[in-house]
Design a protein around this motif. Structure first.
Motif, PDB file in Angstrom:
ATOM      1  N   VAL A 208     -22.194 -10.250 -27.747  1.00  0.00           N
ATOM      2  CA  VAL A 208     -21.728 -10.644 -26.079  1.00  0.00           C
ATOM      3  C   VAL A 208     -23.158 -10.862 -25.486  1.00  0.00           C
ATOM      4  N   LYS A 209     -22.915 -12.011 -24.925  1.00  0.00           N
ATOM      5  CA  LYS A 209     -24.297 -12.438 -24.031  1.00  0.00           C
ATOM      6  C   LYS A 209     -24.187 -12.055 -22.521  1.00  0.00           C
ATOM      7  N   LYS A 210     -24.947 -11.448 -21.958  1.00  0.00           N
ATOM      8  CA  LYS A 210     -24.825 -10.880 -20.822  1.00  0.00           C
ATOM      9  C   LYS A 210     -25.974 -11.679 -19.934  1.00  0.00           C
ATOM     10  N   ARG A 211     -25.702 -11.828 -18.540  1.00  0.00           N
ATOM     11  CA  ARG A 211     -26.635 -11.911 -17.473  1.00  0.00           C
ATOM     12  C   ARG A 211     -26.634 -10.538 -16.527  1.00  0.00           C
ATOM     13  N   GLY A 212     -27.737  -9.882 -16.650  1.00  0.00           N
ATOM     14  CA  GLY A 212     -27.539  -8.484 -15.900  1.00  0.00           C
ATOM     15  C   GLY A 212     -26.635  -7.549 -16.593  1.00  0.00           C
ATOM     16  N   ARG A 213     -25.516  -7.238 -15.882  1.00  0.00           N
ATOM     17  CA  ARG A 213     -24.685  -6.249 -16.400  1.00  0.00           C
ATOM     18  C   ARG A 213     -23.486  -7.121 -16.712  1.00  0.00           C
ATOM     19  N   SER A 214     -23.356  -8.348 -16.308  1.00  0.00           N
ATOM     20  CA  SER A 214     -22.098  -9.370 -16.523  1.00  0.00           C
ATOM     21  C   SER A 214     -22.119  -9.842 -17.792  1.00  0.00           C
ATOM     22  N   VAL A 215     -20.982  -9.960 -18.437  1.00  0.00           N
ATOM     23  CA  VAL A 215     -20.727 -10.796 -19.843  1.00  0.00           C
ATOM     24  C   VAL A 215     -20.826 -12.254 -19.235  1.00  0.00           C
ATOM     25  N   HIS A 216     -21.433 -13.192 -19.845  1.00  0.00           N
ATOM     26  CA  HIS A 216     -21.273 -14.661 -19.648  1.00  0.00           C
ATOM     27  C   HIS A 216     -20.936 -15.396 -20.576  1.00  0.00           C
ATOM     28  N   GLY A 217     -21.084 -14.876 -22.100  1.00  0.00           N
ATOM     29  CA  GLY A 217     -20.778 -15.754 -23.105  1.00  0.00           C
ATOM     30  C   GLY A 217     -20.748 -14.916 -24.291  1.00  0.00           C
ATOM     31  N   LEU A 218     -20.296 -15.618 -25.343  1.00  0.00           N
ATOM     32  CA  LEU A 218     -20.160 -14.952 -26.850  1.00  0.00           C
ATOM     33  C   LEU A 218     -20.605 -15.799 -27.809  1.00  0.00           C
ATOM     34  N   GLU A 219     -21.043 -15.619 -28.869  1.00  0.00           N
ATOM     35  CA  GLU A 219     -21.642 -15.681 -29.982  1.00  0.00           C
ATOM     36  C   GLU A 219     -20.697 -15.369 -31.246  1.00  0.00           C
ATOM     37  N   PHE A 220     -20.179 -16.014 -31.794  1.00  0.00           N
ATOM     38  CA  PHE A 220     -19.596 -15.786 -33.036  1.00  0.00           C
ATOM     39  C   PHE A 220     -20.132 -16.208 -34.187  1.00  0.00           C
ATOM     40  N   HIS A 221     -20.361 -15.345 -35.158  1.00  0.00           N
ATOM     41  CA  HIS A 221     -21.021 -15.802 -36.474  1.00  0.00           C
ATOM     42  C   HIS A 221     -20.105 -15.338 -37.709  1.00  0.00           C
ATOM     43  N   PHE A 222     -19.915 -16.192 -38.465  1.00  0.00           N
ATOM     44  CA  PHE A 222     -18.738 -16.189 -39.365  1.00  0.00           C
ATOM     45  C   PHE A 222     -18.886 -16.614 -40.777  1.00  0.00           C
ATOM     46  N   GLN A 223     -18.356 -16.340 -41.903  1.00  0.00           N
ATOM     47  CA  GLN A 223     -18.715 -16.710 -43.133  1.00  0.00           C
ATOM     48  C   GLN A 223     -17.759 -16.308 -44.255  1.00  0.00           C
ATOM     49  N   PRO A 224     -17.860 -17.273 -45.231  1.00  0.00           N
ATOM     50  CA  PRO A 224     -16.523 -16.761 -46.291  1.00  0.00           C
ATOM     51  C   PRO A 224     -16.838 -15.303 -46.653  1.00  0.00           C
ATOM     52  N   VAL A 225     -15.889 -14.657 -47.095  1.00  0.00           N
ATOM     53  CA  VAL A 225     -15.903 -13.278 -47.395  1.00  0.00           C
ATOM     54  C   VAL A 225     -16.727 -13.053 -48.725  1.00  0.00           C
ATOM     55  N   ASP A 226     -16.740 -14.014 -49.743  1.00  0.00           N
ATOM     56  CA  ASP A 226     -17.740 -13.755 -50.797  1.00  0.00           C
ATOM     57  C   ASP A 226     -19.013 -13.585 -50.530  1.00  0.00           C
ATOM     58  N   GLN A 227     -19.605 -13.782 -49.071  1.00  0.00           N
ATOM     59  CA  GLN A 227     -21.071 -13.619 -48.778  1.00  0.00           C
ATOM     60  C   GLN A 227     -21.184 -12.439 -48.046  1.00  0.00           C
ATOM     61  N   MET A 228     -22.456 -11.943 -47.939  1.00  0.00           N
ATOM     62  CA  MET A 228     -22.759 -10.583 -47.393  1.00  0.00           C
ATOM     63  C   MET A 228     -22.650 -10.896 -45.900  1.00  0.00           C
ATOM     64  N   PRO A 229     -22.073  -9.872 -45.529  1.00  0.00           N
ATOM     65  CA  PRO A 229     -21.679 -10.027 -43.781  1.00  0.00           C
ATOM     66  C   PRO A 229     -22.948  -9.823 -42.943  1.00  0.00           C
ATOM     67  N   LEU A 230     -23.037 -10.600 -41.824  1.00  0.00           N
ATOM     68  CA  LEU A 230     -24.194 -10.365 -41.061  1.00  0.00           C
ATOM     69  C   LEU A 230     -24.204  -9.186 -40.321  1.00  0.00           C
ATOM     70  N   ASN A 231     -25.406  -8.548 -40.013  1.00  0.00           N
ATOM     71  CA  ASN A 231     -25.662  -7.324 -39.589  1.00  0.00           C
ATOM     72  C   ASN A 231     -26.252  -7.719 -38.000  1.00  0.00           C
ATOM     73  N   LEU A 232     -25.339  -7.558 -36.931  1.00  0.00           N
ATOM     74  CA  LEU A 232     -25.497  -8.258 -35.710  1.00  0.00           C
ATOM     75  C   LEU A 232     -25.250  -6.789 -34.766  1.00  0.00           C
ATOM     76  N   GLU A 233     -26.328  -6.927 -33.729  1.00  0.00           N
ATOM     77  CA  GLU A 233     -26.206  -5.861 -32.814  1.00  0.00           C
ATOM     78  C   GLU A 233     -25.291  -6.412 -31.727  1.00  0.00           C
ATOM     79  N   ASP A 234     -24.306  -5.646 -31.086  1.00  0.00           N
ATOM     80  CA  ASP A 234     -23.679  -6.020 -29.828  1.00  0.00           C
ATOM     81  C   ASP A 234     -24.318  -6.046 -28.648  1.00  0.00           C
TER      82      ASP A 234
END
Length: 234
Positions: A208-234
């Motif tokens: 979740v991308k924020k400007r101050g306290r407001s959400v302004h955008g999203l960033e999706f990371h995705f990959q085939p299930v046979d790869q290791m999942p990404l470890n991203l912080e919200d």
């Protein structure tokens, strides 16, 4: 694997990124029709014919075959009134999907795409997104199908970045609906992400991308299930 499972659905990238809202059976009917088109050929002048049995077969995992005719009849009626916004990516413009539709009682329907939509479905020699019927045949929600399309648009990079306002439109959320971020996330994003994960198609995380306290955008990371999942912080 059935013949319908391997059919490709191809759309211009501009069409994938446009804004529209459909009921789930309207979306299923639309994609079934597109899957019957040849992306490098003009649209058939006779329209696209879809039988009740074909429609039932395509979505046998999520649809009672005894309900297929009713679902098809309702879908063709609803789709005829639906439109797309911002199809050319420059000016705000709305066009209808269909110019004409015909229903043959208990048998099949014929769809004729609007001439303004046709270039985004045929003679596609580049800048288009494709996926298979198998990928969408078991999905239960319009939001999930739309998210799959949007992610497939960027499957070469595994990264989809979008403003919150644009994403709301792309996901077909009506103006004033799920206005609070918490509601939009709970009702739209999280169920769609969860369903795609459960289907075993991709590992998906989003930031979740924020400007101050407001959400302004999203960033999706995705990959085939046979790869290791990404470890991203919200």
């Amino acid at each position: 694997m059935s013949r319908t499972d391997v059919r490709k659905i191809a759309k211009s990238n501009l069409l994938v990124e446009s804004s529209y809202r459909l009921k789930v059976n309207e979306q299923r009917l639309l994609l079934t029709a597109i899957a019957k088109l040849r992306p490098k050929m003009p649209l058939p002048k006779a329209g696209v014919k879809i039988s009740v049995s074909e429609f039932a077969e395509c979505f046998s995992h999520v649809m009672d075959p005894h309900y297929a005719y009713e679902a098809l009849r309702e879908a063709i009626g609803g789709l005829f009134d639906r439109s797309i916004t911002n199809i050319d990516g420059k000016k705000r413009e709305s066009v209808h999907w269909l110019s004409k539709s015909t229903t043959y009682e208990d048998a099949y329907v014929i769809l004729h795409f609007n001439e303004h939509v046709a270039p985004y479905l045929s003679d596609l020699h580049g800048h288009y997104t494709d996926f298979t019927m198998k990928q969408i045949s078991g999905l239960k929600s319009f939001y999930t199908i739309r998210l799959l399309e949007l992610l497939a648009r960027f499957d070469d990079t595994g990264l989809f970045t979008v403003s919150l306002e644009k994403f709301r439109g792309q996901m077909g959320v009506a103006e004033g609906q799920y206005k609070k971020w918490h509601d939009f996330r709970k009702r739209v994003i999280d169920p769609a992400v969860a369903e795609l994960r459960d289907q075993g198609q991709w590992d998906i995380e989003y930031v979740v991308k924020k400007r101050g306290r407001s959400v302004h955008g999203l960033e999706f990371h995705f990959q085939p299930v046979d790869q290791m999942p990404l470890n991203l912080e919200d």
